[in-house]
Scaffold this motif. Structure first.
Motif, PDB file in Angstrom:
ATOM      1  N   UNK A   1       0.836  -1.191   0.000  1.00  0.00           N
ATOM      2  CA  UNK A   1       0.000   0.000   0.000  1.00  0.00           C
ATOM      3  C   UNK A   1       0.870   1.240   0.000  1.00  0.00           C
ATOM      4  N   UNK A   2       0.462   2.230  -0.796  1.00  0.00           N
ATOM      5  CA  UNK A   2       1.129   3.523  -0.850  1.00  0.00           C
ATOM      6  C   UNK A   2       0.124   4.579  -0.405  1.00  0.00           C
ATOM      7  N   UNK A   3       0.393   5.195   0.747  1.00  0.00           N
ATOM      8  CA  UNK A   3      -0.512   6.192   1.314  1.00  0.00           C
ATOM      9  C   UNK A   3       0.043   7.583   1.018  1.00  0.00           C
ATOM     10  N   UNK A   4      -0.685   8.339   0.211  1.00  0.00           N
ATOM     11  CA  UNK A   4      -0.261   9.702  -0.096  1.00  0.00           C
ATOM     12  C   UNK A   4      -0.738  10.631   1.016  1.00  0.00           C
ATOM     13  N   UNK A   5       0.213  11.144   1.788  1.00  0.00           N
ATOM     14  CA  UNK A   5      -0.082  12.101   2.847  1.00  0.00           C
ATOM     15  C   UNK A   5       0.036  13.492   2.230  1.00  0.00           C
ATOM     16  N   UNK A   6      -1.110  14.040   1.847  1.00  0.00           N
ATOM     17  CA  UNK A   6      -1.142  15.363   1.228  1.00  0.00           C
ATOM     18  C   UNK A   6      -1.488  16.403   2.289  1.00  0.00           C
TER      19      UNK A   6
ATOM     20  N   UNK B   1       4.573  -4.565   2.482  1.00  0.00           N
ATOM     21  CA  UNK B   1       4.796  -3.321   3.199  1.00  0.00           C
ATOM     22  C   UNK B   1       3.895  -2.160   2.806  1.00  0.00           C
ATOM     23  N   UNK B   2       4.024  -1.092   3.599  1.00  0.00           N
ATOM     24  CA  UNK B   2       3.286   0.152   3.394  1.00  0.00           C
ATOM     25  C   UNK B   2       4.281   1.301   3.335  1.00  0.00           C
ATOM     26  N   UNK B   3       4.149   2.147   2.327  1.00  0.00           N
ATOM     27  CA  UNK B   3       4.997   3.331   2.220  1.00  0.00           C
ATOM     28  C   UNK B   3       4.129   4.587   2.261  1.00  0.00           C
ATOM     29  N   UNK B   4       4.736   5.694   2.672  1.00  0.00           N
ATOM     30  CA  UNK B   4       4.070   6.989   2.666  1.00  0.00           C
ATOM     31  C   UNK B   4       4.711   7.864   1.600  1.00  0.00           C
ATOM     32  N   UNK B   5       3.893   8.535   0.825  1.00  0.00           N
ATOM     33  CA  UNK B   5       4.353   9.528  -0.147  1.00  0.00           C
ATOM     34  C   UNK B   5       3.791  10.873   0.271  1.00  0.00           C
TER      35      UNK B   5
END
Length: 265
Positions: free
Chosen positions: A59-64, A92-96
């Motif tokens: 999962x890629x969570x875009x923290x805008x 895994x999970x990454x934050x963008x």
């Protein structure tokens, strides 16, 4: 601002339920090849995609966020812990992180924050990676009314907004709660809705959906948990605005059962 003057709540938006919304934003499509359509479905439509590894193993969570409204590192760490505890994402999970220009229109309505997402979102579903949008805005919600304030809203299958200015309104002052506490509880509660809680894409193992009498005295399901010790209890956010909250709330027993039964942990 004090609690005896302002009662906050979290709200959820999805097609033809709770609040009116423009259906063309959620389901209408001009082409079947638009790669963003999978992220423009109704709230709850991707519940199992979040919870299980059947289709998405990462999962890629875009923290805008607007400059000055970035969530704290502790808030982001708490969010990572939630994902690790409840989601099956073996890769895994990454934050963008994405900085969004400050809004100048004042309090935001659905059309306005949906447009902000469409203009600025860069992370979508790709292969076996689920894309998510979480926007921390510098504004309040246009749906605030009287003594009611909205702190966060989940409104599409992979989208939610956190009203950063409202959170700061509550955290300012000597007796205000921790901003990190408000960010964490609000964001995790909205992710609970994205996970399909309560009875919103993730079926209930045991009936625990809260029912509140409307103006006519009829009981109406409201997509929240009826267990007062649960993160998804409707009153949780009001408790979060108080300095008396004892620790951070978690999903209750019934909600945990639902998450596990739909592919989560």
């Amino acid at each position: 601002m004090t609690l005896n003057k302002i009662t906050p709540y979290l709200t959820i938006l999805f097609t033809s339920l709770i609040l009116s919304c423009s259906s063309d934003n959620d389901s209408a499509a001009t082409t079947t090849t638009d790669p963003t359509l999978a992220n423009k479905k109704a709230l709850g439509a991707s519940a199992r995609d979040f919870l299980s590894a059947e289709q998405f193993t990462s999962m890629n969570v875009e923290i805008a966020y607007v400059e000055g409204f970035r969530p704290s590192n502790t808030t982001l760490s708490n969010l990572r812990n939630l994902f690790s505890q409840r989601l099956n994402k073996p890769d895994g999970v990454i934050f963008t992180e994405t900085v969004v220009p400050a809004s100048t229109v004042g309090a935001l309505n659905r059309d306005e924050y949906t447009k902000i997402e469409e203009d600025n979102r860069t992370v979508f579903n790709v292969g076996d990676e689920l894309g998510v949008w979480v926007f921390f805005t510098n504004e309040n919600s246009e749906s605030d009314e009287g003594n009611s304030r909205i702190l966060g809203t989940a409104y599409r299958n992979t989208s939610c907004i956190i009203f950063g200015e409202t959170l700061r309104d509550f955290s300012r002052g000597i007796t205000g709660p921790s901003l990190t506490q408000l960010e964490t509880v609000t964001t995790e509660h909205e992710f609970g809705h994205l996970f399909g809680l309560v009875n919103l894409g993730t079926p209930m193992v045991r009936d625990h959906e809260d029912e509140t009498a409307d103006d006519d005295g009829e009981e109406t399901p409201n997509k929240h948990c009826n267990q007062d010790n649960c993160l998804m209890y409707f009153q949780t956010v009001a408790d979060a605005t108080s300095t008396t909250m004892n620790g951070l709330p978690t999903f209750g027993e019934f909600c945990q059962e639902d998450l596990r039964a739909n592919g989560g942990k």
